[in-house]
Each structure stands twice: as structure tokens, then as C-alpha cells.
Design a protein around this motif. Structure first.
Motif, PDB file in Angstrom:
ATOM      1  N   LEU A   1     -16.954  -5.606  21.588  1.00  0.00           N
ATOM      2  CA  LEU A   1     -16.373  -5.055  20.353  1.00  0.00           C
ATOM      3  C   LEU A   1     -16.259  -6.171  19.306  1.00  0.00           C
ATOM      4  CD1 LEU A   1     -13.485  -3.003  22.000  1.00  0.00           C
ATOM      5  CD2 LEU A   1     -15.458  -2.045  20.807  1.00  0.00           C
ATOM      6  N   PRO A   2     -16.260  -5.857  18.003  1.00  0.00           N
ATOM      7  CA  PRO A   2     -16.445  -4.525  17.445  1.00  0.00           C
ATOM      8  C   PRO A   2     -17.899  -4.068  17.530  1.00  0.00           C
ATOM      9  CG  PRO A   2     -16.285  -6.117  15.673  1.00  0.00           C
ATOM     10  CD  PRO A   2     -16.107  -6.880  16.955  1.00  0.00           C
TER      11      PRO A   2
ATOM     12  N   LEU B   1     -17.364   1.439  11.987  1.00  0.00           N
ATOM     13  CA  LEU B   1     -17.013   0.235  12.759  1.00  0.00           C
ATOM     14  C   LEU B   1     -16.029   0.679  13.834  1.00  0.00           C
ATOM     15  CD1 LEU B   1     -16.510  -2.743  10.270  1.00  0.00           C
ATOM     16  CD2 LEU B   1     -17.911  -2.699  12.342  1.00  0.00           C
ATOM     17  N   VAL B   2     -16.317   0.305  15.082  1.00  0.00           N
ATOM     18  CA  VAL B   2     -15.454   0.712  16.203  1.00  0.00           C
ATOM     19  C   VAL B   2     -14.728  -0.529  16.727  1.00  0.00           C
ATOM     20  CG1 VAL B   2     -15.356   1.856  18.430  1.00  0.00           C
ATOM     21  CG2 VAL B   2     -17.170   2.464  16.796  1.00  0.00           C
ATOM     22  N   TYR B   3     -13.382  -0.485  16.685  1.00  0.00           N
ATOM     23  CA  TYR B   3     -12.596  -1.686  17.030  1.00  0.00           C
ATOM     24  C   TYR B   3     -12.010  -1.635  18.436  1.00  0.00           C
ATOM     25  CZ  TYR B   3     -12.682  -3.328  12.183  1.00  0.00           C
ATOM     26  OH  TYR B   3     -13.082  -3.804  10.966  1.00  0.00           O
ATOM     27  N   ASP B   4     -11.960  -0.434  19.038  1.00  0.00           N
ATOM     28  CA  ASP B   4     -11.373  -0.423  20.392  1.00  0.00           C
ATOM     29  C   ASP B   4     -12.118   0.564  21.279  1.00  0.00           C
ATOM     30  OD1 ASP B   4      -9.753   1.786  18.848  1.00  0.00           O
ATOM     31  OD2 ASP B   4      -9.523   2.187  20.998  1.00  0.00           O
ATOM     32  N   GLN B   5     -12.001   0.305  22.571  1.00  0.00           N
ATOM     33  CA  GLN B   5     -12.782   1.025  23.595  1.00  0.00           C
ATOM     34  C   GLN B   5     -12.470   2.519  23.616  1.00  0.00           C
ATOM     35  OE1 GLN B   5     -14.455  -1.298  25.381  1.00  0.00           O
ATOM     36  NE2 GLN B   5     -15.327  -0.222  27.141  1.00  0.00           N
TER      37      GLN B   5
ATOM     38  N   GLU C   1     -23.763  -4.122  18.736  1.00  0.00           N
ATOM     39  CA  GLU C   1     -22.721  -5.141  18.612  1.00  0.00           C
ATOM     40  C   GLU C   1     -22.670  -5.619  17.158  1.00  0.00           C
ATOM     41  OE1 GLU C   1     -23.599  -8.257  21.416  1.00  0.00           O
ATOM     42  OE2 GLU C   1     -22.348  -7.301  22.963  1.00  0.00           O
ATOM     43  N   PHE C   2     -21.454  -5.748  16.618  1.00  0.00           N
ATOM     44  CA  PHE C   2     -21.327  -6.286  15.258  1.00  0.00           C
ATOM     45  C   PHE C   2     -21.600  -7.787  15.306  1.00  0.00           C
ATOM     46  CE2 PHE C   2     -19.765  -6.068  10.934  1.00  0.00           C
ATOM     47  CZ  PHE C   2     -19.394  -7.379  10.678  1.00  0.00           C
TER      48      PHE C   2
ATOM     49  N   VAL D   1     -15.814 -10.198  11.060  1.00  0.00           N
ATOM     50  CA  VAL D   1     -14.622  -9.636  11.723  1.00  0.00           C
ATOM     51  C   VAL D   1     -14.058 -10.740  12.628  1.00  0.00           C
ATOM     52  CG1 VAL D   1     -13.772  -7.887  13.320  1.00  0.00           C
ATOM     53  CG2 VAL D   1     -15.545  -7.290  11.640  1.00  0.00           C
TER      54      VAL D   1
ATOM     55  N   LEU E   1      -9.693  -8.235  15.057  1.00  0.00           N
ATOM     56  CA  LEU E   1     -10.080  -7.341  16.158  1.00  0.00           C
ATOM     57  C   LEU E   1      -8.866  -6.995  17.020  1.00  0.00           C
ATOM     58  CD1 LEU E   1     -12.347  -5.905  17.645  1.00  0.00           C
ATOM     59  CD2 LEU E   1     -12.847  -8.048  18.855  1.00  0.00           C
TER      60      LEU E   1
ATOM     61  N   ILE F   1     -11.774   4.012  14.762  1.00  0.00           N
ATOM     62  CA  ILE F   1     -13.148   4.099  14.262  1.00  0.00           C
ATOM     63  C   ILE F   1     -13.054   4.200  12.743  1.00  0.00           C
ATOM     64  CG2 ILE F   1     -15.199   5.551  14.190  1.00  0.00           C
ATOM     65  CD1 ILE F   1     -14.597   6.490  16.948  1.00  0.00           C
TER      66      ILE F   1
END
Ligand SMILES: Nc1ncnc2c1ncn2[C@@H]1O[C@H](COP(=O)(O)OP(=O)(O)OP(=O)(O)O)[C@@H](O)[C@H]1O
Ligand SMILES: O=P(O)(O)O[C@H]1[C@H](O)[C@H](O)[C@H](OP(=O)(O)O)[C@@H](OP(=O)(O)O)[C@@H]1O
Length: 318
Positions: free
Chosen positions: A175-176, A195-199, A213-214, A242, A247, A253
Motif C-alpha cells: 500500500l498505497p 488511491l487505496v490506503y488500507d487493506q 503499487e503507488f 505519499v 499512509l 479509497i
């Protein structure tokens, strides 16, 4: 460019002297963004005229065209070109003995070989998919020359959003992540990125999609336009880095706008040379050569300095 036996030199023409007729089939949105009045005026001065193709009439009843330029949603355009090929063939067949079923596979390009169809449908199918579009760069090896080419680690999710957190863990993606629609068809939806910050939020996503992957890249992006031997590089603003701290604090999201579009030009921006330095020309020329060899069309490659590259010669495409 040789057309109708004459060399087209691209020089200015006398008012009204026409050298090239470009038939275009574009969505209204694309016509507005591409066929701007000053562009059409410049083209006319060079003897190039743009004529709208009537999609409700057979292609061979229109024109004649020297070039066909198209970018339409869905398959209707391909069917027009293929159907047109069959229509011509039916006409010819009624006057000839040949009834080979193979003839039905001919398309407009085969019945009108003198017409240059830009982006032939069969040459760009792989670009309608964010996984297959990268295939042409994934295995490029330029390390013997001027650096290497990479793509962010990614995975494709086609169904069951509830399985995404486990799939991401199994794949070892960090992540992110950037979530992108798998299909790239020119629709607004195909540019809706997150952008996805958590599982756990991953299961709220809507497959089919690509999860990448960012990669922190200092908020600067280069777009490299390659048409034949011509290479044009533009510098654009991009997503900011980021940090680990961000993070840890941010969850969920988050949708983001088209941050690197033409209106986000950074050509004249005062930026850190470490991220603003243009890609080395020899790398660009080698990339152009490789892509010309692999693709039957002009290319746009998005490049970012990969901070992990010790001499910033890494080309990171996505
Ligand atoms: N893997 C990544 N790491 C970091 N940033 C990314 C990544 N992928 C995309 N981005 C950011 O998202 C922006 C849009 O990504 P991308 O070009 O893949 O989508 P797009 O819809 O084709 O964009 P457009 O057509 O507007 O250029 C990029 O300009 C960049 O700022
Ligand atoms: O930065 P640019 O202007 O090159 O970005 C283009 C992008 O490369 C694609 O051509 C987009 O077309 P679609 O994929 O068909 O959406 C362009 O979108 P548009 O909405 O402006 O036509 C981008 O501008």
C-alpha cells in the motif's frame, strides 16, 4: 509520406490547394478536444482537410479519403470497417466466380489499400486493457543501452471484490495502491482512478480493475509522444509522494481527478531538477525504436523518474 503517388512534404500550400483528405470518426467529446478551429486552419494551410465520416452510410460511398482517423467507443466502428469490406466484396462477388469464405475476412483496408487507416482496430485491441497495454514495455530490456524500463507491480482483479484483500496479500503488493478500471475505452468511467490506503477498503472496489503499487515520483510526470521518428516529450504535474506518515494516518479509497492532463502542464514550472530533468534523449530514441518495432501505431508513454534508480535512467511506464 507518399500518397496517391506524390510525396506529401507537409509544406504550406496555396489557399484552397488540397493535398490530403482525412476522414474522421470521433466522439463529440473528442471532436471538441481535438478538432479545434486553429488546428483545422493550420491543417488547411498545409493542404490537409478534415471531413466527418457519416457512420450511417457505407464508407465507400464517402470520400475519397487519403487517411482515416478514428477513435470511437465500442466495436461499432470496427464493424463498419469490416462490414464495408464485406459489402464491397458482395458487390464484386456478384460479378465474379470467387466465393471463397476467406474473402469475407477482408476489411476496408484490404478493399481500399490506398487509404491509410490510423490505429487499425486489430493493431490497438491490446490498448483497450490496462494490463495488455503494458505488455509492450514490460519486457523491454534497454539495460545494454541507456537504462531499464519498468512498470509498477500490479495485479488484475476481475471478480469478487471480497477476495481482493486476500489476493493483494498473496501477491505481496504494498500500500498505497492505485485502482484503475481494467478497460480503457475512452469513456469518462475508464479514467476514474482511486488511491487505496488500507487493506480492508479494497473490498469496496468494483472489478474488473488493475491494482498498481503507488510509486513516489516527486509529483512530476513526462508524457512521451512517438509518431514514426518524431518524439515529443511534455512535462506534467502528477500525484505528490505519499509518505509513510500519511499512509499511517489516512484510510479508505480516495478518488482523484485527471491530475496529469494537458491543463496540468509543468513545462515552465520551477521544479526540483532531480524530478524535472527530462529523460535522456538516447533512452527516448531507443524506446521509440523499440515501440515502433512492436506497435503498428503512434505511442504515448508515461514516464516518471524512478527514485530507486541510482542514475535516474529508469523509465517507469504505466
Ligand atoms: N503506479 C502509479 N504510481 C504513482 N502515480 C500513479 C500511478 N499510476 C497512475 N498514477 C497517477 O495517476 C495519474 C493517471 O494515471 P493513468 O495515466 O494511468 O490514468 P489515465 O486515466 O490514463 O490518465 P490520463 O489519460 O488522464 O493521462 C498519473 O498521471 C499519475 O499522476
Ligand atoms: O495528456 P494527454 O492530452 O495526451 O491525455 C490524453 C490521453 O492520452 C488520451 O488520449 C485521452 O483520450 P481517451 O483515452 O480517449 O479518453 C485524452 O482524453 P480526452 O478526454 O482529452 O480526449 C487525454 O487528454
Amino acid at each position: 509520406m507518399r500518397l496517391n503517388g506524390e510525396i506529401y512534404d507537409g509544406e504550406d500550400r496555396e489557399e484552397g490547394e488540397q493535398k490530403l483528405v482525412v476522414g474522421y470518426a470521433l466522439t463529440l467529446k473528442k471532436r471538441k478536444s481535438f478538432l479545434q478551429p486553429n488546428f483545422e486552419r493550420l491543417a488547411r494551410n498545409k493542404g490537409i482537410s478534415f471531413v466527418a465520416i457519416d457512420q450511417n452510410r457505407p464508407l465507400s460511398d464517402q470520400g475519397p479519403f487519403d487517411i482515416i482517423l478514428h477513435k470511437l467507443l465500442g466495436k461499432e466502428w470496427c464493424e463498419i470497417i469490416e462490414e464495408m469490406g464485406k459489402f464491397d466484396l458482395e458487390l464484386k462477388r456478384s460479378h465474379s466466380s470467387s466465393n471463397s469464405t476467406n474473402d469475407c475476412q477482408m476489411d476496408y483496408r484490404q478493399t481500399q489499400p490506398q487509404v491509410i487507416v490510423l490505429d487499425p482496430p486489430d493493431a490497438i485491441q491490446h490498448l483497450y486493457n490496462r494490463q495488455s497495454m503494458l505488455q509492450n514495455v514490460v519486457d523491454l530490456n534497454l539495460s545494454d543501452f541507456h537504462g531499464k524500463v519498468g512498470v509498477p507491480r500490479q495485479m488484475v482483479i476481475t471478480e469478487d471484490p471480497l477476495s481482493i484483500p486476500d489476493e493483494v496479500t498473496k501477491a505481496g503488493l504494498k500500500l498505497p495502491l492505485v485502482a484503475k478500471p481494467l478497460v480503457v475505452d475512452g469513456s469518462t468511467k475508464s479514467h476514474e482512478l482511486f488511491l487505496v490506503y488500507d487493506q480492508f477498503s479494497l473490498s469496496e472496489l468494483e472489478p474488473p480493475l488493475v491494482l498498481q503499487e503507488f510509486v513516489n515520483h516527486g509529483g512530476v510526470l513526462f508524457k512521451i509522444y512517438i509518431v514514426g521518428d518524431a518524439i515529443k516529450v511534455v512535462r506534467r504535474h502528477s500525484l505528490p509522494n505519499v509518505s509513510k506518515c500519511e499512509l499511517a494516518k489516512v484510510a479508505g479509497i480516495i478518488p482523484f481527478p485527471r491530475v496529469s492532463s494537458a491543463s496540468a502542464s509543468a513545462d515552465d514550472a520551477d521544479l526540483d531538477p532531480g524530478v524535472a530533468e527530462l529523460p535522456p534523449q538516447p533512452l527516448l530514441e531507443r524506446l521509440a525504436k523499440e515501440l515502433r518495432h512492436r506497435l503498428a501505431r503512434p505511442s504515448v508513454v508515461q514516464y516518471r523518474h524512478d527514485p530507486r534508480a541510482w542514475d535516474k535512467r529508469c523509465l517507469l511506464c504505466y
